[in-house]
Design a protein around this motif. Structure first.
Motif, PDB file in Angstrom:
ATOM      1  N   LEU A  39      91.155  13.364  43.025  1.00 53.55           N
ATOM      2  CA  LEU A  39      92.565  11.897  43.585  1.00 53.55           C
ATOM      3  C   LEU A  39      91.596  11.589  44.480  1.00 53.55           C
ATOM      4  CD1 LEU A  39      95.651  14.642  44.031  1.00 53.55           C
ATOM      5  CD2 LEU A  39      94.586  12.960  41.373  1.00 53.55           C
ATOM      6  N   ASN A  40      91.212  12.473  45.265  1.00 55.60           N
ATOM      7  CA  ASN A  40      90.186  11.703  46.033  1.00 55.60           C
ATOM      8  C   ASN A  40      88.603  12.162  47.009  1.00 55.60           C
ATOM      9  OD1 ASN A  40      90.939  13.512  49.194  1.00 55.60           O
ATOM     10  ND2 ASN A  40      93.301  12.455  48.328  1.00 55.60           N
ATOM     11  N   GLY A  41      87.680  11.429  47.188  1.00 51.67           N
ATOM     12  CA  GLY A  41      87.013  12.053  47.253  1.00 51.67           C
ATOM     13  C   GLY A  41      85.377  12.236  46.137  1.00 51.67           C
ATOM     14  N   ARG A  42      84.556  13.485  45.602  1.00 52.44           N
ATOM     15  CA  ARG A  42      83.455  12.792  45.135  1.00 52.44           C
ATOM     16  C   ARG A  42      83.337  14.343  44.273  1.00 52.44           C
ATOM     17  NH1 ARG A  42      78.030  11.245  45.986  1.00 52.44           N
ATOM     18  NH2 ARG A  42      78.329  10.738  43.601  1.00 52.44           N
ATOM     19  N   VAL A  71      78.777  16.097  35.635  1.00 52.24           N
ATOM     20  CA  VAL A  71      78.915  14.528  36.111  1.00 52.24           C
ATOM     21  C   VAL A  71      79.159  14.953  37.241  1.00 52.24           C
ATOM     22  CG1 VAL A  71      81.158  13.209  35.585  1.00 52.24           C
ATOM     23  CG2 VAL A  71      79.878  14.440  33.179  1.00 52.24           C
ATOM     24  N   VAL A  72      79.193  13.175  38.029  1.00 50.59           N
ATOM     25  CA  VAL A  72      79.752  13.144  39.033  1.00 50.59           C
ATOM     26  C   VAL A  72      81.090  12.239  38.397  1.00 50.59           C
ATOM     27  CG1 VAL A  72      79.071  12.598  41.599  1.00 50.59           C
ATOM     28  CG2 VAL A  72      77.234  14.053  40.537  1.00 50.59           C
ATOM     29  N   MET A  73      81.751  13.223  39.607  1.00 44.24           N
ATOM     30  CA  MET A  73      83.614  11.860  39.385  1.00 44.24           C
ATOM     31  C   MET A  73      83.401  11.272  40.650  1.00 44.24           C
ATOM     32  SD  MET A  73      85.810  14.904  37.680  1.00 44.24           S
ATOM     33  CE  MET A  73      87.394  14.128  37.998  1.00 44.24           C
ATOM     34  N   ASN A  74      83.765  10.328  40.432  1.00 36.71           N
ATOM     35  CA  ASN A  74      84.597   9.358  41.902  1.00 36.71           C
ATOM     36  C   ASN A  74      86.699  10.143  41.798  1.00 36.71           C
ATOM     37  OD1 ASN A  74      81.706   8.207  42.898  1.00 36.71           O
ATOM     38  ND2 ASN A  74      82.031   6.800  40.822  1.00 36.71           N
ATOM     39  N   PRO A  75      86.812   8.797  42.957  1.00 37.22           N
ATOM     40  CA  PRO A  75      88.079   9.158  42.655  1.00 37.22           C
ATOM     41  C   PRO A  75      88.604   8.606  41.652  1.00 37.22           C
ATOM     42  CG  PRO A  75      87.508   8.824  45.155  1.00 37.22           C
ATOM     43  CD  PRO A  75      86.122   8.519  44.069  1.00 37.22           C
ATOM     44  N   LEU A  76      90.129   9.196  40.631  1.00 37.45           N
ATOM     45  CA  LEU A  76      90.913   9.114  40.204  1.00 37.45           C
ATOM     46  C   LEU A  76      89.720   8.876  38.769  1.00 37.45           C
ATOM     47  CD1 LEU A  76      92.862   5.371  41.697  1.00 37.45           C
ATOM     48  CD2 LEU A  76      93.798   8.246  41.257  1.00 37.45           C
ATOM     49  N   LYS A 132      84.167  11.923  30.935  1.00 35.12           N
ATOM     50  CA  LYS A 132      84.949  11.055  31.737  1.00 35.12           C
ATOM     51  C   LYS A 132      85.627  10.113  31.178  1.00 35.12           C
ATOM     52  CE  LYS A 132      82.382   9.552  35.370  1.00 35.12           C
ATOM     53  NZ  LYS A 132      81.823   9.493  36.196  1.00 35.12           N
ATOM     54  N   ASP A 133      86.560  10.263  32.091  1.00 37.83           N
ATOM     55  CA  ASP A 133      87.817   8.851  31.905  1.00 37.83           C
ATOM     56  C   ASP A 133      88.356   7.984  32.613  1.00 37.83           C
ATOM     57  OD1 ASP A 133      89.181   6.719  29.917  1.00 37.83           O
ATOM     58  OD2 ASP A 133      89.935   7.934  28.805  1.00 37.83           O
ATOM     59  N   LYS A 134      89.379   6.935  33.242  1.00 37.95           N
ATOM     60  CA  LYS A 134      90.089   7.446  34.483  1.00 37.95           C
ATOM     61  C   LYS A 134      91.481   7.808  33.752  1.00 37.95           C
ATOM     62  CE  LYS A 134      88.707   2.201  34.178  1.00 37.95           C
ATOM     63  NZ  LYS A 134      89.094   0.420  34.778  1.00 37.95           N
ATOM     64  N   LEU A 135      91.801   8.353  35.440  1.00 43.66           N
ATOM     65  CA  LEU A 135      93.156   8.667  35.754  1.00 43.66           C
ATOM     66  C   LEU A 135      93.966   7.813  35.667  1.00 43.66           C
ATOM     67  CD1 LEU A 135      93.772  12.001  35.973  1.00 43.66           C
ATOM     68  CD2 LEU A 135      93.296  11.086  38.121  1.00 43.66           C
TER      69      LEU A 135
END
Length: 317
Positions: A197-200, A212-217, A229-232
């Motif tokens: 939801l926020n952060g990394r 896999v490194v994730m970004n918000p949403l 990985k996909d968009k939230l």
């Protein structure tokens, strides 16, 4: 266990094999740990140093007063030795502290009565869905903060760049680079997902070590052993921490599992196939009760039901 080896361990001069030997010895009995803890590193080091000096020099019968330059050099050597002993004492104290932290007892918290909230000792906040559990040490170490999860939980992690937060599951390990995220770890159904939801967040597969490194949403799912990985698409799915069940896009059997977990009821389906359901909208507040949830569900489906309050059984017809 020889004092010589313990001394090497305390000085951080032991080889990897010797360190393992000392740690195994420490695990054998509390008495061994007490012996090492009680060992006065400074006195022990000075005794070794003094013994070595006595062996390497001959004491004159009537020692003469050394010249000032020699006495100064001797004082410098003495001060250096004492400083080295103090450094060794600090280093060994650090090693012992790390050893004790690594052996801190682990506790398991299980969410048995509906949704639960847990506050960890570092300030991290954890929300658990009914039936989920999290295991964690009574004291975190200096190098990392590691917990183990079964089920689903939302984490809001207290920041500490020097001591990363790790969430271990049956399939993957999440390394927290941010603050708020949701993890589903359902080993029985081989289901894993992480939603940020926020952060990394960094997610690593336990077997393949793919990462896999994730970004918000963004959301990561485990698909045939691969991290995808996909968009939230729908952040409303994570309103469960506020006691709200999002119905949008769920199959009937998925809704049933959520209702059973949150309302502590059992569903019995007395028909050949599951009711069809297509919710493009709809949310249910747990505080409104199971009957309200069933009425909301009927708006988007084709079934009748009976609810036995005493037995806690919902029969779908």
């Amino acid at each position: 266990m020889e004092d010589r080896l313990l001394f090497k361990f305390l000085k951080n001069e032991a080889s990897a094999k010797e360190v393992r030997e000392v740690l195994d010895w420490l695990d054998e009995s509390p008495a061994n740990r007490e012996y090492l803890n009680a060992l006065d590193e400074a006195d022990f080091a000075l005794q070794i140093w003094q013994t070595k000096l006595r062996r390497e020099r001959l004491e004159p019968a009537a020692p003469k007063r050394a010249p000032m330059s020699l006495r100064l050099r001797g004082a410098v050597r003495w001060a250096s030795a004492v400083a080295a002993v103090l450094v060794m004492g600090l280093a060994s104290g650090y090693l012992l502290t790390e050893y004790n932290l690594s052996r801190a007892p682990e506790v398991t918290f299980v969410s048995t009565n509906g949704q639960s909230t847990l506050h960890l000792m570092d300030g991290t906040r954890v929300w658990l869905t009914p039936g989920s559990s999290v295991s964690y040490p009574t004291r975190f170490g200096r190098k990392h903060r590691t917990v183990s999860l079964k089920g689903e939980a939302m984490f809001e992690v207290a920041p500490d760049a020097q001591c990363p937060f790790l969430v271990k599951t049956f399939a993957c390990t999440a390394r927290v680079l941010g603050t708020r995220f949701d993890i589903v770890a359902d080993e029985e159904n081989n289901e894993f997902s992480a939603a940020l939801l926020n952060g990394r967040l960094q997610v690593t597969h336990n077997e393949t070590r793919g990462s896999v490194v994730m970004n918000p949403l963004e959301i990561v799912r485990l698909d045939n052993g691969l991290l995808v990985k996909d968009k939230l698409e729908d952040v409303d799915n994570y309103l469960w921490t506020e006691g709200i069940i999002n119905l949008r896009g769920l199959k009937f059997e998925e809704i049933v599992r959520k209702l059973e977990a949150n309302f502590h009821v059992r569903f019995v389906v007395e028909r050949d196939r599951m009711p069809s359901v297509n919710f493009g909208w709809g949310k249910v507040a747990v505080s409104s009760g199971i009957e309200h949830a069933l009425e909301v569900l009927r708006y988007g489906s084709d079934f009748e039901y009976d609810y036995d309050r005493n037995a806690g059984v919902v029969t779908i017809r």
